[in-house]
Structures are given as C-alpha cells and as structure tokens.
Write a protein that holds these residues in place. Structure first.
Motif, PDB file in Angstrom:
ATOM      1  N   TRP A  67       0.840  -1.205   0.185  1.00 54.52           N
ATOM      2  CA  TRP A  67       0.131  -0.015  -0.082  1.00 54.52           C
ATOM      3  C   TRP A  67       0.826   1.218  -0.048  1.00 54.52           C
ATOM      4  N   TYR A 198      -6.558  11.744  -2.520  1.00 56.11           N
ATOM      5  CA  TYR A 198      -6.393  10.700  -3.121  1.00 56.11           C
ATOM      6  C   TYR A 198      -6.263   9.335  -2.209  1.00 56.11           C
ATOM      7  N   ASP A 199      -6.791   8.357  -2.707  1.00 58.32           N
ATOM      8  CA  ASP A 199      -7.351   6.859  -2.236  1.00 58.32           C
ATOM      9  C   ASP A 199      -8.727   7.340  -1.413  1.00 58.32           C
ATOM     10  N   ARG A 200      -9.806   6.953  -2.074  1.00 59.41           N
ATOM     11  CA  ARG A 200     -11.214   7.020  -1.569  1.00 59.41           C
ATOM     12  C   ARG A 200     -11.218   6.375  -0.271  1.00 59.41           C
ATOM     13  N   ASN A 201     -10.419   5.030  -0.481  1.00 61.37           N
ATOM     14  CA  ASN A 201     -10.906   4.051   0.454  1.00 61.37           C
ATOM     15  C   ASN A 201     -10.460   4.597   2.012  1.00 61.37           C
ATOM     16  N   PHE A 228     -12.607  13.011  -5.006  1.00 58.48           N
ATOM     17  CA  PHE A 228     -11.646  11.589  -4.834  1.00 58.48           C
ATOM     18  C   PHE A 228     -11.209  11.356  -6.058  1.00 58.48           C
ATOM     19  N   ASP A 230      -8.406   7.695  -7.476  1.00 60.46           N
ATOM     20  CA  ASP A 230      -7.629   6.479  -7.211  1.00 60.46           C
ATOM     21  C   ASP A 230      -6.577   6.225  -8.029  1.00 60.46           C
ATOM     22  N   ASP A 231      -6.409   7.301  -8.800  1.00 59.12           N
ATOM     23  CA  ASP A 231      -5.273   7.038 -10.033  1.00 59.12           C
ATOM     24  C   ASP A 231      -4.576   8.314 -10.333  1.00 59.12           C
TER      25      ASP A 231
END
Length: 249
Positions: A67, A198-201, A228, A230-231
């Motif tokens: 991660w 960055y990184d919604r989760n 948000f 994620d890329d």
C-alpha cells in the motif's frame, strides 16, 4: 580618564547585525515579515507564478509495503504528470505555472518532488524547522528549497500561489493542512482551487465527511469542495474538470 569601551556594549551594535536583538521577543513581527519576504523574493526570481501543492505523510516509503509503495509511486507519477502538462516546464524567461510544491520532507513529499524532477521541472520544498531534525528531500530544486521557523508563514506560502491541492494519505499534519485549506475555500477567504483527496478508501475510512453535513455542521454543498481519485491520471482529470487553469504554450 579611562577610555569608554562602548564598542563592546551590545546596545551599540547595529540593530540588523545584533543577533540577540533580532532573535528577541520584540522582533518576532519582523522575523515573521522576513520569512515572508525571503521566500517571496526567490519564488519571483525563479518566475514561479502558481503551484500545485501535494500534501501527505512523511512516513510513506517507496519500500514500505504494497500500500505504501502504491501511494508513493502515485504521488511520484502525479508530480511528473502535473509538471509535464501544467506549465512548470519553460526556458526560464516565461512565468512557471502549476509548479509542484510540498512540505519538503520525505514520504509523499519526496515522491511528488521526485516526479517533478523526473519531468525536468523545478519543484519547491517549504521545510519547517522542528525540534527533531527534518532534512529536505534530495529532489527539491536547490534555489527553491526553503526553511521556515513559523508554521503560519509556511502555510501562507503553501496556500498563496496554490491553484490546486492533491492530498495523499497522511496523519495529523496532513489533516491540519487539509482542514485549514478547506476552511479557506468554504469561507471565501481564499481563492477557488480544486481539491483532490487521493485514495478514496483511506479518506472515507478515516473521516466521515457526510456526518458533518448530517449533524448540520457544514452544508451539503461543502461536500462539493473536494473530489476523490484513485489513480494519478484521474487526479489530474479531476483538477482540470474542477477548473485548474493550464497555460497555452
């Protein structure tokens, strides 16, 4: 009559050369102004007109596990994309736009500065003097590698030229910067700038943004102050869609 030894008396020293006086309590306002003016002078000298600020944890490592490695490499890739497409590349006679700026340290900051260097662009580090040593990462452009004593002045320089924010996972410092800049946007005290988390989760697990609105602490429209991604490409597209200006060169 004994000769007066006035030259040894600190009161006789030129004020600007008297370090004890300059660093004393009464000159705190002057030191604050000096921190503003020094950075401003060098930013103008390097023709930096606007920045994209990348925030995130200093604890993220390229070799820190799957991660952490993914976040580090995403910040590096984003730094390269923004520098190549945003207007940071120029021959030194034009104003530079959307230059990657970070807090200057390791982790996400290092990765974003590194990506800008990968693109051949200048890149800024706004370091802060801390009780434990913070060393600038090696990817900052030497003439844009600043050190601040005052958090407030450091934050001002991070914000005043920023035309967009991309905020990667982080801890207390990242949260402090995120909420301060969200507040500037919410209240209209700062200029409009796209904000991408960055990184919604990560962000939706750490902060329940909707709960602020459900409790009546913010309006539903305030949830539109950020998006948000994620890329890295998605982050860049979000900035453009939300109004980031890119010069036509």
């Amino acid at each position: 009559m004994a000769e007066d030894n006035y030259s040894d008396n600190p009161v006789y020293r030129l004020a600007a050369l008297d370090q004890d006086f300059v660093l004393g309590d009464s000159m705190r306002g002057a030191r604050f102004l000096m921190e503003y003016s020094k950075a401003e002078e060098f930013l103008r000298r390097e023709r930096v007109r606007s920045t994209i600020v990348a925030f995130g944890s200093a604890r993220i490592r390229e070799d820190g596990g799957e991660w952490q490695s993914r976040i580090y490499n995403a910040a590096r890739t984003f730094g390269r994309i923004a520098s190549e497409r945003g207007g940071a590349l120029c021959d030194g006679r034009q104003w530079r736009d959307n230059v990657i700026a970070t807090g200057g340290g390791p982790g996400v900051m290092e990765a974003a500065n590194r990506g800008a260097r990968d693109a051949g662009a200048v890149t800024i580090g706004f370091n802060i003097q801390l009780p434990h040593e913070q060393f600038p990462n090696p990817y900052i452009t030497p003439d844009l590698n600043f050190q601040f004593h005052y958090f407030a002045m450091r934050k001002m320089h991070l914000a005043m030229r920023a035309r967009a924010l991309v905020i990667f996972p982080g801890g207390f410092g990242t949260m402090d910067e995120l909420f301060e800049l969200l507040t500037l946007s919410q209240t209209g005290k700062g200029h409009h700038m796209p904000i991408v988390l960055y990184d919604r989760n990560f962000w939706t697990r750490i902060i329940n943004f909707e709960a602020f609105a459900e409790a009546g602490m913010i309006s539903l429209d305030d949830l539109k102050l950020f998006e948000f991604a994620d890329d890295p490409e998605e982050a860049w597209d979000c900035l453009l869609r939300c109004g980031l200006e890119v010069p036509d060169r």
